[in-house]
Design a protein around this motif. Structure first.
Motif, short mmCIF file in Angstrom:
data_model
loop_
_atom_site.label_atom_id
_atom_site.label_comp_id
_atom_site.label_asym_id
_atom_site.label_seq_id
_atom_site.Cartn_x
_atom_site.Cartn_y
_atom_site.Cartn_z
N ARG A 37 5.06 51.01 -6.38
CA ARG A 37 5.45 50.14 -7.55
C ARG A 37 6.10 50.44 -8.54
N THR A 46 7.24 45.74 -6.26
CA THR A 46 8.02 46.97 -5.29
C THR A 46 9.08 47.11 -4.69
N GLU A 88 2.89 42.12 -3.60
CA GLU A 88 2.96 42.58 -5.04
C GLU A 88 1.34 42.20 -5.46
#
Length: 259
Positions: A37, A46, A88
């Motif tokens: 991330r 990401t 995410e």
């Protein structure tokens, strides 16, 4: 005793061949692919990337000698089975990696590309394709992209793995050729050496200003893009760069270049 020794050698030799033939990369993505991330301009997203593989892996040299090549395949040939939007929502680093790798293992397109790559380079179960210089150049020039024309009438250039003219010009994608062309150019992009390809790109753009390519900006852009492709196709620096990169990495490429 001699017969036993010969049988032992044959068994050992057979095991070694079998081991070589069984080099498997699709079950070991976590050994060289990491997802993380990142924060950019205040937003988190990401991003997956290729990392160095442990030298004990049978595919280690293939990955480590071709990291940009492998990264291009990872970035451009993943199907919808990998949902980055869902990733995410995962904040635990270990879980994020596990979910991503499991999704990747279920990706039929990516698995096919990786399996074929290993079959043609390491296991040698499939004969390598032959590729002409003309075909290689056809893909290579598409990365030298005139992105747009700004308000001052200047050409904005772009060299990128994701923003280029391949999707708009090629009915059939060629993963290995694309990955090689991009990685070969990137290895010299921004470097002042015998293959100063950045300078060639800029010089080609300067040639575009010598022609009136259109009154309508959209038509002008299309003509400028086509002209750029032709200028780079006839560029000897680009051609020699591709040949040089091929000769240095041909053992790890799934095709034979004819030039």
């Amino acid at each position: 005793m001699k017969a036993t020794f010969i049988i032992f050698i044959l068994i050992t030799f057979t095991k070694n061949i079998f081991a070589e033939e069984q080099c498997n990369i699709t079950d070991h993505y976590s050994d060289f692919i990491k997802i993380e991330r990142q924060n950019y301009d205040g937003k988190e997203y990401t991003s997956a990337k290729i990392v160095e593989a442990n030298e004990k892996n049978c595919f280690a040299e293939l990955v480590n000698k071709n990291q940009v090549f492998m990264d291009y395949l990872l970035s451009n040939f993943i199907m919808d089975s990998v949902h980055f939007a869902k990733l995410e929502e995962i904040y635990d680093t270990a879980n994020l990696q596990t979910v991503f790798i499991n999704s990747l293992k279920n990706d039929s397109l990516y698995n096919y590309i990786m399996s074929e790559l290993v079959a043609k380079t390491i296991n040698k179960k499939i004969i390598k394709d032959t590729v002409s210089m003309e075909k290689l150049l056809n893909f290579a020039v598409k990365f030298f992209y005139v992105l747009r024309i700004n308000e001052d009438g200047n050409y904005i250039l772009k060299f990128c793995s994701g923003i280029n003219a391949i999707n708009q010009t090629e009915k059939k994608r060629q993963p290995y050729i694309e990955a090689f062309c991009f990685s070969a150019i990137l290895n010299h992009y921004g470097h002042e050496n015998e293959f100063d390809i950045t300078n060639e790109f800029v010089s080609a753009a300067q040639e575009l200003y010598k022609l009136n390519l259109g009154i309508d900006s959209n038509e002008q852009l299309l003509r400028a893009q086509g002209a750029m492709f032709m200028l780079m196709r006839n560029n000897d620096i680009l051609k020699n760069l591709l040949i040089n990169e091929y000769e240095h990495r041909k053992n790890y490429l799934p095709f034979i270049l004819i030039y």
